[in-house]
Design a protein around this motif. Structure first.
Motif, PDB file in Angstrom:
ATOM      1  N   ILE A 198      24.658 -34.893  46.336  1.00  0.00           N
ATOM      2  CA  ILE A 198      25.510 -34.099  46.879  1.00  0.00           C
ATOM      3  C   ILE A 198      25.675 -34.299  49.105  1.00  0.00           C
ATOM      4  O   ILE A 198      26.885 -34.357  49.122  1.00  0.00           O
ATOM      5  N   ARG A 199      24.653 -34.493  49.684  1.00  0.00           N
ATOM      6  CA  ARG A 199      24.910 -35.033  51.104  1.00  0.00           C
ATOM      7  C   ARG A 199      25.855 -36.088  51.261  1.00  0.00           C
ATOM      8  O   ARG A 199      26.523 -36.129  51.640  1.00  0.00           O
ATOM      9  N   GLU A 200      25.114 -37.474  50.509  1.00  0.00           N
ATOM     10  CA  GLU A 200      26.569 -38.160  50.564  1.00  0.00           C
ATOM     11  C   GLU A 200      28.158 -37.851  50.429  1.00  0.00           C
ATOM     12  O   GLU A 200      28.765 -38.310  51.106  1.00  0.00           O
ATOM     13  N   ALA A 201      28.147 -37.104  49.163  1.00  0.00           N
ATOM     14  CA  ALA A 201      29.285 -36.594  48.726  1.00  0.00           C
ATOM     15  C   ALA A 201      29.990 -36.003  50.223  1.00  0.00           C
ATOM     16  O   ALA A 201      31.454 -35.893  50.610  1.00  0.00           O
ATOM     17  N   GLN A 202      29.148 -35.130  50.297  1.00  0.00           N
ATOM     18  CA  GLN A 202      29.383 -34.272  51.874  1.00  0.00           C
ATOM     19  C   GLN A 202      29.733 -35.006  53.449  1.00  0.00           C
ATOM     20  O   GLN A 202      30.706 -34.775  53.933  1.00  0.00           O
ATOM     21  N   ALA A 203      29.407 -35.945  53.010  1.00  0.00           N
ATOM     22  CA  ALA A 203      29.302 -37.120  54.137  1.00  0.00           C
ATOM     23  C   ALA A 203      30.963 -37.844  54.475  1.00  0.00           C
ATOM     24  O   ALA A 203      31.400 -37.864  55.657  1.00  0.00           O
ATOM     25  N   VAL A 204      30.841 -38.207  52.900  1.00  0.00           N
ATOM     26  CA  VAL A 204      32.275 -38.893  52.768  1.00  0.00           C
ATOM     27  C   VAL A 204      33.244 -38.070  53.413  1.00  0.00           C
ATOM     28  O   VAL A 204      34.121 -38.057  54.143  1.00  0.00           O
ATOM     29  N   GLU A 205      33.240 -36.554  52.649  1.00  0.00           N
ATOM     30  CA  GLU A 205      34.522 -35.374  52.811  1.00  0.00           C
ATOM     31  C   GLU A 205      34.650 -35.611  53.990  1.00  0.00           C
ATOM     32  O   GLU A 205      35.943 -35.075  54.550  1.00  0.00           O
ATOM     33  N   ASN A 206      33.577 -35.690  54.819  1.00  0.00           N
ATOM     34  CA  ASN A 206      33.622 -34.573  55.976  1.00  0.00           C
ATOM     35  C   ASN A 206      33.935 -35.690  57.290  1.00  0.00           C
ATOM     36  O   ASN A 206      34.146 -35.690  58.611  1.00  0.00           O
ATOM     37  N   ALA A 207      33.625 -37.416  56.713  1.00  0.00           N
ATOM     38  CA  ALA A 207      33.766 -38.292  57.856  1.00  0.00           C
ATOM     39  C   ALA A 207      35.586 -38.376  58.319  1.00  0.00           C
ATOM     40  O   ALA A 207      36.370 -37.852  57.988  1.00  0.00           O
ATOM     41  N   ASP A 208      35.460 -38.886  58.771  1.00  0.00           N
ATOM     42  CA  ASP A 208      36.998 -39.379  59.655  1.00  0.00           C
ATOM     43  C   ASP A 208      38.161 -40.341  58.843  1.00  0.00           C
ATOM     44  O   ASP A 208      37.338 -41.280  58.329  1.00  0.00           O
ATOM     45  N   PRO A 209      39.163 -39.378  58.527  1.00  0.00           N
ATOM     46  CA  PRO A 209      39.515 -40.895  57.115  1.00  0.00           C
ATOM     47  C   PRO A 209      40.791 -41.984  57.920  1.00  0.00           C
ATOM     48  O   PRO A 209      40.485 -43.233  56.259  1.00  0.00           O
ATOM     49  N   ALA A 210      40.086 -42.283  58.495  1.00  0.00           N
ATOM     50  CA  ALA A 210      41.162 -44.000  59.350  1.00  0.00           C
ATOM     51  C   ALA A 210      39.768 -44.171  59.168  1.00  0.00           C
ATOM     52  O   ALA A 210      39.940 -45.916  58.679  1.00  0.00           O
ATOM     53  N   TRP A 211      38.748 -43.790  59.548  1.00  0.00           N
ATOM     54  CA  TRP A 211      37.438 -44.272  59.149  1.00  0.00           C
ATOM     55  C   TRP A 211      36.636 -45.097  57.664  1.00  0.00           C
ATOM     56  O   TRP A 211      36.642 -46.148  57.402  1.00  0.00           O
ATOM     57  N   ILE A 212      37.452 -43.366  56.971  1.00  0.00           N
ATOM     58  CA  ILE A 212      37.270 -44.198  55.474  1.00  0.00           C
ATOM     59  C   ILE A 212      38.066 -45.288  55.055  1.00  0.00           C
ATOM     60  O   ILE A 212      37.465 -46.167  54.188  1.00  0.00           O
ATOM     61  N   ALA A 213      39.222 -44.804  55.879  1.00  0.00           N
ATOM     62  CA  ALA A 213      40.223 -46.509  55.150  1.00  0.00           C
ATOM     63  C   ALA A 213      40.093 -47.473  56.092  1.00  0.00           C
ATOM     64  O   ALA A 213      39.879 -49.121  54.761  1.00  0.00           O
ATOM     65  N   GLN A 214      38.836 -47.352  56.926  1.00  0.00           N
ATOM     66  CA  GLN A 214      38.504 -48.785  56.754  1.00  0.00           C
ATOM     67  C   GLN A 214      37.433 -49.339  56.157  1.00  0.00           C
ATOM     68  O   GLN A 214      37.385 -50.849  55.742  1.00  0.00           O
ATOM     69  N   ILE A 215      36.924 -48.916  55.584  1.00  0.00           N
ATOM     70  CA  ILE A 215      35.088 -49.113  55.132  1.00  0.00           C
ATOM     71  C   ILE A 215      36.267 -49.670  53.499  1.00  0.00           C
ATOM     72  O   ILE A 215      36.053 -50.549  53.350  1.00  0.00           O
ATOM     73  N   GLU A 216      36.999 -48.594  53.059  1.00  0.00           N
ATOM     74  CA  GLU A 216      37.313 -49.454  50.895  1.00  0.00           C
ATOM     75  C   GLU A 216      38.572 -50.393  51.607  1.00  0.00           C
ATOM     76  O   GLU A 216      38.548 -51.454  50.835  1.00  0.00           O
ATOM     77  N   GLU A 217      39.063 -50.535  53.177  1.00  0.00           N
ATOM     78  CA  GLU A 217      39.217 -52.299  53.386  1.00  0.00           C
ATOM     79  C   GLU A 217      38.267 -53.539  53.411  1.00  0.00           C
ATOM     80  O   GLU A 217      39.290 -54.235  53.312  1.00  0.00           O
ATOM     81  N   GLN A 218      37.179 -52.835  53.938  1.00  0.00           N
ATOM     82  CA  GLN A 218      36.765 -53.802  53.972  1.00  0.00           C
ATOM     83  C   GLN A 218      36.279 -54.711  52.552  1.00  0.00           C
ATOM     84  O   GLN A 218      35.809 -55.565  52.408  1.00  0.00           O
ATOM     85  N   ILE A 219      35.749 -53.106  52.318  1.00  0.00           N
ATOM     86  CA  ILE A 219      35.109 -53.160  50.432  1.00  0.00           C
ATOM     87  C   ILE A 219      36.423 -54.505  49.638  1.00  0.00           C
ATOM     88  O   ILE A 219      35.584 -55.305  48.655  1.00  0.00           O
ATOM     89  N   ALA A 220      37.816 -54.033  49.860  1.00  0.00           N
ATOM     90  CA  ALA A 220      38.804 -54.976  49.030  1.00  0.00           C
ATOM     91  C   ALA A 220      37.935 -56.219  49.533  1.00  0.00           C
ATOM     92  O   ALA A 220      38.000 -56.585  48.917  1.00  0.00           O
ATOM     93  N   ARG A 221      38.721 -56.162  50.512  1.00  0.00           N
ATOM     94  CA  ARG A 221      38.403 -57.519  52.030  1.00  0.00           C
ATOM     95  C   ARG A 221      36.813 -58.623  51.020  1.00  0.00           C
ATOM     96  O   ARG A 221      36.607 -59.527  50.710  1.00  0.00           O
ATOM     97  N   ARG A 222      35.732 -57.759  51.164  1.00  0.00           N
ATOM     98  CA  ARG A 222      34.580 -58.694  50.334  1.00  0.00           C
ATOM     99  C   ARG A 222      34.928 -58.836  48.972  1.00  0.00           C
ATOM    100  O   ARG A 222      34.182 -59.796  48.773  1.00  0.00           O
ATOM    101  N   ALA A 223      35.365 -58.007  47.643  1.00  0.00           N
ATOM    102  CA  ALA A 223      35.434 -58.236  46.093  1.00  0.00           C
ATOM    103  C   ALA A 223      36.127 -59.546  46.608  1.00  0.00           C
ATOM    104  O   ALA A 223      36.338 -60.142  45.763  1.00  0.00           O
ATOM    105  N   GLN A 224      37.873 -59.506  47.139  1.00  0.00           N
ATOM    106  CA  GLN A 224      37.449 -61.045  47.499  1.00  0.00           C
ATOM    107  C   GLN A 224      37.503 -62.070  47.353  1.00  0.00           C
ATOM    108  O   GLN A 224      37.401 -63.141  46.828  1.00  0.00           O
TER     109      GLN A 224
END
Length: 472
Positions: free
Chosen positions: A409-435
């Motif tokens: 629950i805390r993890e979900a709340q942390a994501v929900e309350n995080a800066d959307p731009a930062w979350i987008a950067q995280i997901e972009e880096q995860i995609a780069r790592r997968a590639q």
């Protein structure tokens, strides 16, 4: 610790035969179909008993059988073998059915956080033990051959009806639905130890024996598997209340006739889970499984919480409304825990609040009062650190994933309350790592993981992809 002993019909102080060590036997499933949630209520409560004994400092050895042959559909040793019935239903062999539903049973147990017993023994692996015990019962005059089968002679023991004072007429064939009279029996209460003839010519599993090709009766299986792994004396035997007669009654009769002395001191029976129309069963049309609960969106832990809110010796009524209430209460509980902070532990408060929890379970495993003690911790005037330590301590027995669920629950709340731009950067880096991993550029993939970790992002690679958690 006091437990209600079904054998004496009294609440007794639990004293194992060997100080500090407990031998515990659990009647396992007949693996011809999925376990329904009524079956699993019994295993949940037995799991709590085992874990509380361990929590209290006992060295517990727990054995469970798997019935994969010999369990017929009638109390009077007649009817179709349930395993053969399952094999016909699914057009598979009996052993294929047994393996599939054994695996399914333990998968359900894992979802419900039920500990796997120390020893799990299928009946088909113990044919030699069954034959050995039956031979001695025959030699000692406690059994006889008739009509091609071997029967236990209940008239040779001092008392057969040890759990209840049944009248002889109550034991007549025909009183229970689906029971047919067996004309081979000397006494109405006698039961089959070994079948060499049945009305089914296509019984799939048969073994050579001194009495001909055949297979064991259901009752002999549990006695022999228990004695094989736990010896001549047993501390606690567990099962559902419907096992009391005839199964557990017959176990005591044959075990004590074979051993020549008392066998098991404490009998622990869990009452039924009922629906609004009565007892839940596989043939009643109310066949509810853990998988079905999950399909409807319920966390299996919500069902475990539902069961723990009631005492094991009280029938529990299942309705979707009752489960909804339990699921809502469980979710609110986790959200309350998620708000707690990591602070120092007050040892004095810890000891005092822990005593209330222990007192509840020492009183005939009263899980309802144990849940109350859990809520009392959340309301207590003490540090959050003390509360977290107590909840972790209690969950060694309750096994509700309290801290794990709160962390999610805390993890979900942390994501929900995080800066959307930062979350987008995280997901972009995860995609780069997968590639990078696809291109076998593991240095880049490792560098991206390290960079995200410095930002407080924990990656977890799963078969379905990479997930992440935000450190608080």
């Amino acid at each position: 610790m006091k437990l209600y002993n079904s054998l004496t019909r009294e609440k007794e102080t639990f004293v194992p035969r060997e100080p500090g060590r407990v031998s515990m036997y659990t009647c396992g499933p007949t693996v011809y179909h999925y376990a329904h949630i009524g079956n699993l209520r019994t295993y949940i409560m037995e799991d709590v008993l085992e874990k509380y004994l361990r929590y209290s400092g006992y060295d517990v050895k727990r054995v469970m059988n798997i019935t994969d042959v010999g369990h017929l559909t009638s109390d009077a040793d007649t009817g179709e073998d349930k395993m053969l019935k399952g094999a016909r239903r699914e057009k598979k062999t009996v052993l294929e059915i047994a393996q599939f539903y054994t695996d399914a049973f333990f998968a359900d147990c894992k979802k419900l956080n039920i500990r796997r017993p120390d020893i799990v023994e299928p009946a088909t692996k113990c044919i030699g033990e069954f034959i050995k015990v039956i031979k001695k019962l025959l030699a000692d005059g406690h059994a006889y051959e008739a009509g091609g089968n071997v029967y236990f002679d209940t008239s040779t023991i001092p008392q057969y009806n040890v759990f209840h004072n049944f009248q002889e007429e109550d034991l007549q064939e025909g009183v229970r639905e689906g029971v047919e009279k067996d004309s081979n029996k000397k006494n109405k209460a006698d039961f089959v130890l070994w079948f060499t003839k049945s009305k089914f010519d296509d019984q799939e599993l048969k073994w050579n024996s001194p009495w001909g090709l055949g297979y064991p009766g259901w009752h002999i299986e549990c006695s022999c598997i228990s004695m094989k792994h736990l010896g001549e004396y047993l501390d606690i035997h567990c099962g559902g209340v419907d096992n009391i007669f005839p199964h557990h009654t017959n176990e005591i009769a044959q075990s004590e006739a074979y051993l020549g002395h008392p066998w098991c001191k404490y009998w622990f029976h869990v009452l039924h889970l009922n629906t609004s129309s009565g007892k839940m069963s596989k043939s009643s049309g109310e066949f509810l499984t853990v998988s079905l609960l999950e399909e409807k969106g319920y966390d299996p832990m919500a069902y475990r919480f539902f069961c723990l809110q009631s005492h094991y010796r009280k029938s529990l009524v299942f309705t979707w409304e009752n489960l909804d209430n339990a699921a809502s209460a469980y979710d609110k509980l986790l959200h309350s825990i998620a708000k707690l902070k990591d602070e120092p532990v007050d040892a004095k408060a810890f000891a005092s609040l822990r005593e209330s929890f222990r007192a509840a379970l020492d009183n005939d495993l009263n899980t309802s009062l144990a849940i109350t003690a859990l809520y009392d911790v959340l309301k207590a005037d003490t540090s959050d650190g003390t509360k977290l330590a107590l909840l972790q301590d209690f969950d060694e027995v309750l096994s509700l994933h309290l801290l794990e669920g709160a962390a999610k629950i805390r993890e979900a709340q942390a994501v929900e309350n995080a800066d959307p731009a930062w979350i987008a950067q995280i997901e972009e880096q995860i995609a780069r790592r997968a590639q990078a991993k696809r291109e076998k550029d593991f240095a880049t993939a490792d560098a991206i993981r390290a960079s995200l970790l410095e930002q407080g992002v924990l990656l977890e690679d799963t078969p379905s992809g990479t997930t992440y958690k935000l450190k608080r």
